[in-house]
Motif scaffolding. Structure first.
Motif, PDB file in Angstrom:
ATOM      1  N   LEU A 170       1.172   2.068   6.609  1.00 12.08           N
ATOM      2  CA  LEU A 170       1.255   2.345   7.974  1.00 12.08           C
ATOM      3  C   LEU A 170       0.645   1.244   8.720  1.00 12.08           C
ATOM      4  CD1 LEU A 170       0.631   6.395   8.377  1.00 12.08           C
ATOM      5  CD2 LEU A 170       2.594   4.976   9.066  1.00 12.08           C
ATOM      6  N   GLN A 171      -0.415   0.626   7.888  1.00  7.71           N
ATOM      7  CA  GLN A 171      -1.362  -0.305   8.357  1.00  7.71           C
ATOM      8  C   GLN A 171      -0.402  -1.706   8.172  1.00  7.71           C
ATOM      9  OE1 GLN A 171      -5.070  -0.310   6.406  1.00  7.71           O
ATOM     10  NE2 GLN A 171      -5.496   1.683   7.323  1.00  7.71           N
ATOM     11  N   GLY A 172       0.692  -1.815   7.614  1.00  9.86           N
ATOM     12  CA  GLY A 172       1.482  -3.006   7.334  1.00  9.86           C
ATOM     13  C   GLY A 172       1.118  -3.959   6.442  1.00  9.86           C
ATOM     14  N   GLY A 173       0.196  -3.687   5.454  1.00 13.05           N
ATOM     15  CA  GLY A 173       0.091  -4.666   4.425  1.00 13.05           C
ATOM     16  C   GLY A 173       0.655  -4.288   3.351  1.00 13.05           C
ATOM     17  N   ASP A 174       0.921  -5.346   2.269  1.00 12.11           N
ATOM     18  CA  ASP A 174       1.399  -5.574   0.925  1.00 12.11           C
ATOM     19  C   ASP A 174       0.842  -4.439   0.169  1.00 12.11           C
ATOM     20  OD1 ASP A 174       3.096  -7.200   2.397  1.00 12.11           O
ATOM     21  OD2 ASP A 174       3.007  -8.703   0.829  1.00 12.11           O
ATOM     22  N   LEU A 175       1.531  -3.726  -0.675  1.00  8.57           N
ATOM     23  CA  LEU A 175       1.038  -2.829  -1.609  1.00  8.57           C
ATOM     24  C   LEU A 175       1.628  -2.847  -3.149  1.00  8.57           C
ATOM     25  CD1 LEU A 175      -0.694  -0.197  -1.916  1.00  8.57           C
ATOM     26  CD2 LEU A 175       1.349   1.023  -1.144  1.00  8.57           C
ATOM     27  N   MET A 176       0.528  -2.762  -4.011  1.00  5.20           N
ATOM     28  CA  MET A 176       1.307  -2.239  -5.361  1.00  5.20           C
ATOM     29  C   MET A 176       0.704  -0.978  -5.679  1.00  5.20           C
ATOM     30  SD  MET A 176       0.679  -5.875  -7.543  1.00  5.20           S
ATOM     31  CE  MET A 176       1.233  -4.736  -9.107  1.00  5.20           C
ATOM     32  N   ALA A 177       1.547  -0.004  -5.879  1.00  7.39           N
ATOM     33  CA  ALA A 177       0.968   1.502  -6.268  1.00  7.39           C
ATOM     34  C   ALA A 177       1.665   1.965  -7.550  1.00  7.39           C
ATOM     35  CB  ALA A 177       1.778   2.386  -4.860  1.00  7.39           C
ATOM     36  N   ALA A 178       0.655   2.347  -8.310  1.00  5.27           N
ATOM     37  CA  ALA A 178       1.064   2.726  -9.612  1.00  5.27           C
ATOM     38  C   ALA A 178       0.459   4.384  -9.684  1.00  5.27           C
ATOM     39  CB  ALA A 178       0.279   2.238 -10.786  1.00  5.27           C
ATOM     40  N   ALA A 179       1.366   5.217 -10.165  1.00  2.48           N
ATOM     41  CA  ALA A 179       1.237   6.573 -10.271  1.00  2.48           C
ATOM     42  C   ALA A 179       2.165   7.248 -11.269  1.00  2.48           C
ATOM     43  CB  ALA A 179       1.229   7.483  -9.183  1.00  2.48           C
ATOM     44  N   GLN A 180       1.710   8.264 -11.984  1.00  2.00           N
ATOM     45  CA  GLN A 180       2.613   8.809 -12.966  1.00  2.00           C
ATOM     46  C   GLN A 180       3.817   9.221 -12.678  1.00  2.00           C
ATOM     47  OE1 GLN A 180      -0.633  11.598 -14.025  1.00  2.00           O
ATOM     48  NE2 GLN A 180      -1.399  10.357 -15.731  1.00  2.00           N
ATOM     49  N   THR A 181       4.952   9.560 -13.265  1.00  2.00           N
ATOM     50  CA  THR A 181       6.104   9.880 -12.493  1.00  2.00           C
ATOM     51  C   THR A 181       5.981  11.387 -12.333  1.00  2.00           C
ATOM     52  OG1 THR A 181       6.883  10.491 -15.111  1.00  2.00           O
ATOM     53  CG2 THR A 181       7.339   8.214 -14.367  1.00  2.00           C
ATOM     54  N   GLY A 182       6.947  11.737 -11.355  1.00  2.00           N
ATOM     55  CA  GLY A 182       6.689  13.142 -10.817  1.00  2.00           C
ATOM     56  C   GLY A 182       5.683  13.613  -9.843  1.00  2.00           C
ATOM     57  N   THR A 183       5.123  12.444  -9.412  1.00  2.00           N
ATOM     58  CA  THR A 183       3.853  12.607  -8.440  1.00  2.00           C
ATOM     59  C   THR A 183       4.074  12.306  -7.222  1.00  2.00           C
ATOM     60  OG1 THR A 183       2.914  10.456  -9.251  1.00  2.00           O
ATOM     61  CG2 THR A 183       1.921  12.199 -10.302  1.00  2.00           C
TER      62      THR A 183
END
Length: 435
Positions: free
Chosen positions: A36-49
């Protein structure tokens, strides 16, 4: 925390309520404010989450802040790229589900189906486009759309999108996009090499990891059954029959292997269907629908399905053959144990695959329980044999012999000149792009 506290508009909250969701998952709680803030992002989380909602919800929120209802033509403002057709369709379903009370237009495009209806839809204008890279570039060449107004780019399953099989097309797409944009990368796994490459593509991205990188969900019970290579099919049929398993997703390395195993299971009286890159889109859609409905008991797949099958209550995943890329194991078994439910992941491991298993255990930092099934004890006199390897995620490629049980470098396979069904472009390096 609730979704309302995250700053989402009423229309999105209504859609979430309609879908039965009220509390965000950890990845959603962390990713949504950042997007929402507009910044770039790398997001890692387990599948199914809930990673998909982690980017679709804030994407819809940001796009809704601009009134486009009176515009005659709607340029693409958000582009979501996925590695497979199944995942593209799944993501677009989420966009439609969460955005159903908003005046935004969206569509999905991928290979394996006629390009003409896709061209007609795009020429009318859409706000959000979900696509596989090959078909997207084909549509650009056909002058069906322009990407110079894109405000947000999302790479779903970013590790697959940035490997050598897709990176050339991704770079082509990036040249068509504005330099000033928001870029979001979501995946269950990020290798160090992918992280280094992503740093070159993103602008001071925030990194969110809601669980240790490349870990598997605790609600998934993992088990290895040692078995001789020529008795795997017999053991699989025994496990399905003796355990009365009703819904089983089975992974093979190759398309030919998937077809052969499907026929063998059918001969054993077990309903089965195969899904892989050589199947037509209609056949793939039917196989998946029959599996979800229970008409087919066993779905035999290459790794194409690891990034595109979302079944909340899938109880069993079987690695009939281990993947030679350890990260693919994480994606495979992540098809079970989704939406806070329990799941079982079984691997049938022969002497040829011992090094594969060691590399997997090193990656996930877990020693998987080894259980020998009575009557299927491995013969200790059998010696390891080389395993034919192409890029095994969908069984494509010409293949190459690996050392017995060895793990080959991710990008060392020869390039292939075959066309892929994701848009008719040649494969690149080891990760074949048939989607």
């Amino acid at each position: 925390m609730t979704f309302a506290e995250l700053g989402l508009r009423a229309e999105l909250l209504r859609a979430l309520d309609d879908a039965g969701y009220s509390v965000p998952t950890p990845i959603q709680a962390k990713a949504i404010p950042t997007v929402l803030q507009g910044g770039d992002l790398m997001a890692a989380a387990q599948t199914g989450t809930g990673k998909t909602a982690g980017f679709t919800l804030p994407l819809l929120e940001n796009m809704s802040r601009k009134d486009v209802s009176g515009q005659k033509y709607r340029p693409v403002r958000a582009l979501i790229l996925t590695p497979t057709r199944e995942l593209a369709a799944q993501v677009h379903d989420s966009v439609r589900t969460y955005g159903k009370h908003l005046p935004l237009r969206s569509t999905v495009v991928f290979g394996g189906v006629s390009i003409n209806p896709q061209m007609m839809t795009l020429r009318k204008g859409v706000d959000i486009l979900v696509a596989t890279p090959g078909r997207l570039l084909d549509l650009v060449q056909q002058n069906a759309l322009q990407l110079d107004r894109v405000e947000t780019l999302v790479l779903d399953e970013a590790d697959r999108m940035l490997d050598m099989g897709f990176i050339h097309d991704i770079k082509k797409v990036l040249k068509l996009l504005p330099k000033q944009k928001q870029t979001l990368l979501f995946s269950a796994t990020f290798s160090d090499e992918i992280k280094q490459l992503a740093d070159k593509l993103l602008n001071q991205p925030e990194l969110i990891e809601v669980a240790p990188r490349n870990t598997t969900a605790e609600r998934i019970t993992q088990r290895v059954h040692p078995v001789d290579r020529n008795r795997k099919r017999e053991l699989l049929s025994y496990l399905i029959g003796d355990g009365d398993w009703k819904q089983v997703l089975v992974f093979t390395r190759t398309k030919h292997g998937a077809n052969r195993l499907t026929e063998q299971l059918q001969n054993d009286g077990i309903t089965a269907a195969a899904i892989h890159g050589n199947k037509s889109q209609g056949a793939r859609t039917k196989a998946l629908a029959d599996f979800k409905s229970g008409k087919v008991r066993t779905l035999v797949a290459t790794d194409i399905a690891a990034r595109g099958i979302d079944i909340d209550q899938l109880p069993y995943v079987v690695n009939y053959e281990l993947p030679n890329v350890p990260e693919d194991y994480v994606h495979r078994i992540g098809r079970t144990g989704r939406a806070e439910r329990e799941g079982v992941a079984v691997s049938l491991v022969c002497v040829d695959e011992h090094n594969f298993m060691r590399n997997i255990e090193k990656l996930i930092k877990t020693n998987v329980e080894k259980v020998v099934v009575d009557g299927f004890e491995p013969d200790p006199s059998i010696r390891p044999e080389p395993i034919q390897l192409g890029r095994q995620n969908n069984g494509g490629g010409r293949g190459r012999s690996a050392k017995p049980g060895g793990n080959r470098a991710r990008n060392s396979a020869p390039s292939s000149a075959r066309k892929n069904s994701n848009g008719g472009r040649p494969n690149q390096k080891s990760r074949q792009r048939r989607a």
